[in-house]
Write a protein that holds these residues in place. Structure first.
Motif, PDB file in Angstrom:
ATOM      1  N   ASN A  33      -6.303   4.502 -43.799  1.00 49.07           N
ATOM      2  CA  ASN A  33      -5.710   4.262 -45.108  1.00 49.07           C
ATOM      3  C   ASN A  33      -4.454   3.410 -44.959  1.00 49.07           C
ATOM      4  OD1 ASN A  33      -3.926   4.709 -47.393  1.00 49.07           O
ATOM      5  ND2 ASN A  33      -5.506   6.146 -48.081  1.00 49.07           N
ATOM      6  N   ALA A  34      -4.521   2.181 -45.470  1.00 46.04           N
ATOM      7  CA  ALA A  34      -3.429   1.220 -45.257  1.00 46.04           C
ATOM      8  C   ALA A  34      -2.116   1.716 -45.864  1.00 46.04           C
ATOM      9  CB  ALA A  34      -3.815  -0.123 -45.871  1.00 46.04           C
ATOM     10  N   GLN A  35      -2.192   2.340 -47.030  1.00 46.94           N
ATOM     11  CA  GLN A  35      -0.961   2.791 -47.686  1.00 46.94           C
ATOM     12  C   GLN A  35      -0.304   3.911 -46.876  1.00 46.94           C
ATOM     13  OE1 GLN A  35       0.403   1.461 -50.783  1.00 46.94           O
ATOM     14  NE2 GLN A  35       2.083   2.464 -49.725  1.00 46.94           N
ATOM     15  N   LYS A  36      -1.135   4.839 -46.370  1.00 47.42           N
ATOM     16  CA  LYS A  36      -0.567   5.937 -45.576  1.00 47.42           C
ATOM     17  C   LYS A  36       0.031   5.394 -44.276  1.00 47.42           C
ATOM     18  CE  LYS A  36      -3.303   9.679 -47.436  1.00 47.42           C
ATOM     19  NZ  LYS A  36      -4.411  10.595 -47.263  1.00 47.42           N
ATOM     20  N   TYR A  37      -0.634   4.407 -43.694  1.00 48.52           N
ATOM     21  CA  TYR A  37      -0.129   3.773 -42.464  1.00 48.52           C
ATOM     22  C   TYR A  37       1.237   3.146 -42.728  1.00 48.52           C
ATOM     23  CZ  TYR A  37      -0.079   0.375 -38.565  1.00 48.52           C
ATOM     24  OH  TYR A  37       0.252  -0.391 -37.475  1.00 48.52           O
ATOM     25  N   LEU A  38       1.355   2.397 -43.837  1.00 46.70           N
ATOM     26  CA  LEU A  38       2.631   1.755 -44.177  1.00 46.70           C
ATOM     27  C   LEU A  38       3.711   2.795 -44.455  1.00 46.70           C
ATOM     28  CD1 LEU A  38       1.753  -1.276 -46.456  1.00 46.70           C
ATOM     29  CD2 LEU A  38       2.672  -1.286 -44.160  1.00 46.70           C
ATOM     30  N   GLY A  40       3.919   5.703 -43.180  1.00 45.19           N
ATOM     31  CA  GLY A  40       4.317   6.256 -41.881  1.00 45.19           C
ATOM     32  C   GLY A  40       5.244   5.315 -41.137  1.00 45.19           C
ATOM     33  N   LEU A  41       4.921   4.007 -41.170  1.00 47.11           N
ATOM     34  CA  LEU A  41       5.798   3.021 -40.505  1.00 47.11           C
ATOM     35  C   LEU A  41       7.186   3.043 -41.132  1.00 47.11           C
ATOM     36  CD1 LEU A  41       3.638  -0.225 -40.073  1.00 47.11           C
ATOM     37  CD2 LEU A  41       4.450   1.300 -38.286  1.00 47.11           C
ATOM     38  N   ALA A  42       7.240   3.055 -42.479  1.00 46.73           N
ATOM     39  CA  ALA A  42       8.537   3.039 -43.167  1.00 46.73           C
ATOM     40  C   ALA A  42       9.335   4.298 -42.828  1.00 46.73           C
ATOM     41  CB  ALA A  42       8.317   2.931 -44.677  1.00 46.73           C
ATOM     42  N   ARG A  43       8.637   5.437 -42.784  1.00 43.20           N
ATOM     43  CA  ARG A  43       9.323   6.700 -42.471  1.00 43.20           C
ATOM     44  C   ARG A  43       9.906   6.641 -41.067  1.00 43.20           C
ATOM     45  NH1 ARG A  43       5.491   9.753 -44.485  1.00 43.20           N
ATOM     46  NH2 ARG A  43       4.406   9.875 -42.498  1.00 43.20           N
ATOM     47  N   SER A  44       9.109   6.143 -40.129  1.00 44.05           N
ATOM     48  CA  SER A  44       9.596   6.150 -38.742  1.00 44.05           C
ATOM     49  C   SER A  44      10.738   5.146 -38.564  1.00 44.05           C
ATOM     50  CB  SER A  44       8.425   5.926 -37.785  1.00 44.05           C
ATOM     51  OG  SER A  44       8.483   4.698 -37.186  1.00 44.05           O
ATOM     52  N   LEU A  45      10.703   4.022 -39.309  1.00 41.69           N
ATOM     53  CA  LEU A  45      11.832   3.070 -39.250  1.00 41.69           C
ATOM     54  C   LEU A  45      13.101   3.729 -39.773  1.00 41.69           C
ATOM     55  CD1 LEU A  45      10.185  -0.266 -40.394  1.00 41.69           C
ATOM     56  CD2 LEU A  45      11.303   0.155 -38.218  1.00 41.69           C
ATOM     57  N   SER A 211      -5.689 -14.402 -41.309  1.00 39.92           N
ATOM     58  CA  SER A 211      -6.980 -14.341 -42.004  1.00 39.92           C
ATOM     59  C   SER A 211      -6.995 -13.078 -42.866  1.00 39.92           C
ATOM     60  CB  SER A 211      -8.150 -14.354 -41.017  1.00 39.92           C
ATOM     61  OG  SER A 211      -8.072 -15.507 -40.220  1.00 39.92           O
ATOM     62  N   GLY A 212      -8.109 -12.347 -42.874  1.00 45.08           N
ATOM     63  CA  GLY A 212      -8.132 -11.125 -43.694  1.00 45.08           C
ATOM     64  C   GLY A 212      -7.808  -9.883 -42.894  1.00 45.08           C
ATOM     65  N   ASP A 213      -7.220 -10.047 -41.703  1.00 49.41           N
ATOM     66  CA  ASP A 213      -7.062  -8.906 -40.798  1.00 49.41           C
ATOM     67  C   ASP A 213      -5.601  -8.571 -40.534  1.00 49.41           C
ATOM     68  OD1 ASP A 213      -9.838  -8.534 -40.438  1.00 49.41           O
ATOM     69  OD2 ASP A 213      -9.855 -10.299 -39.160  1.00 49.41           O
ATOM     70  N   GLY A 214      -4.826  -8.454 -41.619  1.00 43.45           N
ATOM     71  CA  GLY A 214      -3.378  -8.254 -41.479  1.00 43.45           C
ATOM     72  C   GLY A 214      -2.981  -6.945 -40.836  1.00 43.45           C
ATOM     73  N   LEU A 215      -3.786  -5.888 -41.022  1.00 41.79           N
ATOM     74  CA  LEU A 215      -3.367  -4.607 -40.443  1.00 41.79           C
ATOM     75  C   LEU A 215      -3.430  -4.660 -38.920  1.00 41.79           C
ATOM     76  CD1 LEU A 215      -5.033  -2.212 -42.980  1.00 41.79           C
ATOM     77  CD2 LEU A 215      -2.595  -2.507 -42.583  1.00 41.79           C
ATOM     78  N   VAL A 216      -4.494  -5.297 -38.399  1.00 46.86           N
ATOM     79  CA  VAL A 216      -4.627  -5.414 -36.940  1.00 46.86           C
ATOM     80  C   VAL A 216      -3.593  -6.416 -36.402  1.00 46.86           C
ATOM     81  CG1 VAL A 216      -6.149  -6.184 -35.085  1.00 46.86           C
ATOM     82  CG2 VAL A 216      -7.053  -4.825 -36.968  1.00 46.86           C
ATOM     83  N   TYR A 217      -3.597  -7.621 -36.980  1.00 49.15           N
ATOM     84  CA  TYR A 217      -2.714  -8.657 -36.441  1.00 49.15           C
ATOM     85  C   TYR A 217      -1.237  -8.356 -36.718  1.00 49.15           C
ATOM     86  CZ  TYR A 217      -6.795 -11.547 -35.456  1.00 49.15           C
ATOM     87  OH  TYR A 217      -7.968 -12.034 -34.942  1.00 49.15           O
ATOM     88  N   GLY A 218      -0.944  -7.707 -37.848  1.00 56.80           N
ATOM     89  CA  GLY A 218       0.446  -7.340 -38.129  1.00 56.80           C
ATOM     90  C   GLY A 218       0.971  -6.395 -37.060  1.00 56.80           C
ATOM     91  N   THR A 219       0.104  -5.480 -36.629  1.00 57.10           N
ATOM     92  CA  THR A 219       0.504  -4.514 -35.597  1.00 57.10           C
ATOM     93  C   THR A 219       0.699  -5.226 -34.255  1.00 57.10           C
ATOM     94  OG1 THR A 219      -0.767  -2.865 -36.785  1.00 57.10           O
ATOM     95  CG2 THR A 219      -0.170  -2.333 -34.514  1.00 57.10           C
TER      96      THR A 219
END
Ligand code: FES
Length: 372
Positions: A33-38, A40-45, A211-219
Motif C-alpha cells: 500500500n503506497a499510502q501506508k508506505y509513505l 511510514g517513511l514520514a513517521r520515521s523521518l 517511468s511508472g515505477d516511482g515506488l521502486v526507483y524512488g527507494t
C-alpha cells in the motif's frame, strides 16, 4: 530476464477472465500500500528529527559560499546539499532534455462476481494497459490503467478515459466504476532513471525518469543519494548515474522527444482554437487569437473567464488545455497550470502571465482590458 537472475517463465494460464496468447511470469513479486508506505517513511523521518513542509513551492535556488539558499514565498532554507526529488528537476536542467512527460489514466472498479485477480498484469499493447487489485482494510477494487500519451499531445483526454472504461467493461463484470484519475510520469531516453549528481553541480542531487515505477526507483534513488552525500560507495550508482551518456541506446528517443519539443515551440505559436472569448464554454479552455495576440482562455464552471499568456514560464512552449483535469499542460517538459494560470507542477515555478479581461457592454462581449 533469466540471465539477470530473475525467476521467470512463459505461460498462457493467467488468473484473468480473458485469454492471452502467452505471458511472461515473474515469481516472488510483492504489492504494498503506497499510502501506508509513505506514512511510514514520514513517521520515521520525523522520529529522526527531520521536518517536512508541504505546500511550500520553491521559487529560487542559489549556490553560494558552499551552501544552497533555497527560497520559498515565506522562508529561506540554507543547506549543504540539495536533492531535487521533484519528479523532474525544476528550473533549467540538462536532464530535462533526456526525459519526456507522459500522462496516464486509471480507473478503480467494483466487480459483481467478487473475483478480483491476484497479481500485477501488464499487456504489450500501444498504448499499454495494466491490471491489479487494490486491497483496502475493508474494500477491494480492480485497478486498471494505461491509455498513456505524451503530456499536452492528447487532443481530448475524456476520450482516453472512455477507451479505458471500454477496455475494462469488455473484460470484467463491472458493477460500477468508482474512481478515475490521471497522473504524470517521465520516460527516460535509455530506459533507466537518472539518479545522482545534478549535472554541473557538486552538491545538488537529482532523481528523475522513473517511468511508472516511482515506488521502486524512488527507494533506490533514496539509497544512492544518501550514500553520495555521506561519501559511501553504492553498487547501483553506475547503472543509474545521472551524468551517464548512452548515445547507442538513447539517441533515437533523445532526437524524437526533443524534435517534439521544437515542433511544439514553433508549431503551437500558429495554432488557434477560437477567435472570440465567447467561443470558450463553461468548463472549457481554448487558445484564443485576438488582435494577433494568443491567449490561454479558460472559463470555470461558474462562467468566470480566466485569461493568461499561453507561453509556459519554463522555456516558452505554448500550453494546451487538458479537458478532464481542467488544467493547462505544457507539451515540452510537462509543467502544469490550473485554469487560472497558477503553477501546480514543475519544472516551471512561476505562474502564467495574467491577461486582464473586461466586458464590453456596447459589443456585448469580453475583451482584453486596455492599459491606461
Ligand atoms: Fe518546459 Fe513548458 S515545461 S517549456
Amino acid at each position: 530476464a533469466s540471465l539477470a537472475g530473475l525467476n521467470v517463465s512463459l505461460t498462457d494460464d493467467l488468473p484473468l477472465p480473458f485469454g492471452v496468447k502467452k505471458a511472461l511470469r515473474f515469481e516472488n513479486q510483492a504489492q504494498f500500500n503506497a499510502q501506508k508506505y509513505l506514512n511510514g517513511l514520514a513517521r520515521s523521518l520525523r522520529e529522526k528529527g527531520c521536518q517536512i513542509f508541504e505546500n511550500s513551492l520553491v521559487n529560487h535556488v542559489e549556490e553560494k559560499d558552499d551552501y544552497f539558499w533555497v527560497r520559498t514565498a515565506s522562508a529561506t532554507v540554507k543547506a549543504k546539499s540539495l536533492v531535487m526529488a521533484t519528479h523532474i528537476p525544476v528550473f533549467f536542467n540538462v536532464l530535462q532534455a533526456v526525459v519526456a512527460p507522459y500522462r496516464s489514466y486509471v480507473m478503480a472498479a467494483k466487480l459483481r462476481s467478487g473475483n478480483y485477480p491476484e497479481g500485477l498484469f501488464w499487456d504489450t499493447a500501444k498504448p499499454y494497459h495494466y491490471i491489479r487489485t487494490y486491497q483496502g482494510d475493508e474494500v477491494k477494487y480492480l485497478v486498471v490503467g494505461g491509455e498513456d500519451h505524451k503530456t499536452g499531445h492528447g487532443e481530448n483526454s475524456e476520450e482516453n478515459f472512455q477507451r479505458l472504461e471500454k477496455y475494462i467493461r469488455e473484460r470484467f463484470d463491472v458493477e460500477e466504476i468508482s474512481y478515475r484519475w490521471s497522473g504524470q510520469y517521465y520516460e527516460p531516453a535509455d530506459g533507466l532513471p537518472y539518479v545522482g549528481r545534478s549535472p554541473f553541480s557538486k552538491k545538488a542531487y537529482v532523481a528523475t525518469g522513473f517511468s511508472g515505477d516511482g515506488l521502486v526507483y524512488g527507494t533506490i534513488a533514496g539509497l544512492i543519494i544518501a550514500d553520495l552525500i555521506t561519501g559511501k560507495e553504492n553498487k547501483w550508482l553506475e547503472a543509474y548515474d545521472s551524468t551517464r551518456f548512452t548515445p547507442a541506446v538513447s539517441v533515437y528517443d533523445f532526437i524524437k522527444e526533443n524534435s517534439d519539443v521544437v515542433k511544439h515551440y514553433l508549431g503551437d505559436r500558429i495554432r488557434a482554437d477560437a477567435q472570440e472569448f465567447s467561443d470558450v464554454k463553461d468548463g472549457e479552455g481554448k487558445i484564443v487569437t485576438l488582435g494577433g495576440q494568443k491567449i490561454a482562455a479558460a472559463r470555470d464552471e461558474n462562467g468566470e473567464l480566466h485569461a493568461c499568456s499561453p507561453a509556459c514560464t519554463h522555456m516558452g512552449c505554448f500550453v494546451k488545455w487538458n479537458n478532464s483535469e481542467k488544467t493547462w499542460d505544457c507539451p515540452c517538459h510537462g509543467s502544469r497550470f490550473n485554469n487560472n494560470g497558477e503553477v501546480i507542477y514543475g519544472p516551471a515555478v512561476t505562474s502564467l502571465k495574467k491577461i486582464e479581461v473586461e466586458y464590453d457592454a456596447e459589443k456585448k462581449k469580453e475583451k482584453i482590458k486596455k492599459r491606461k
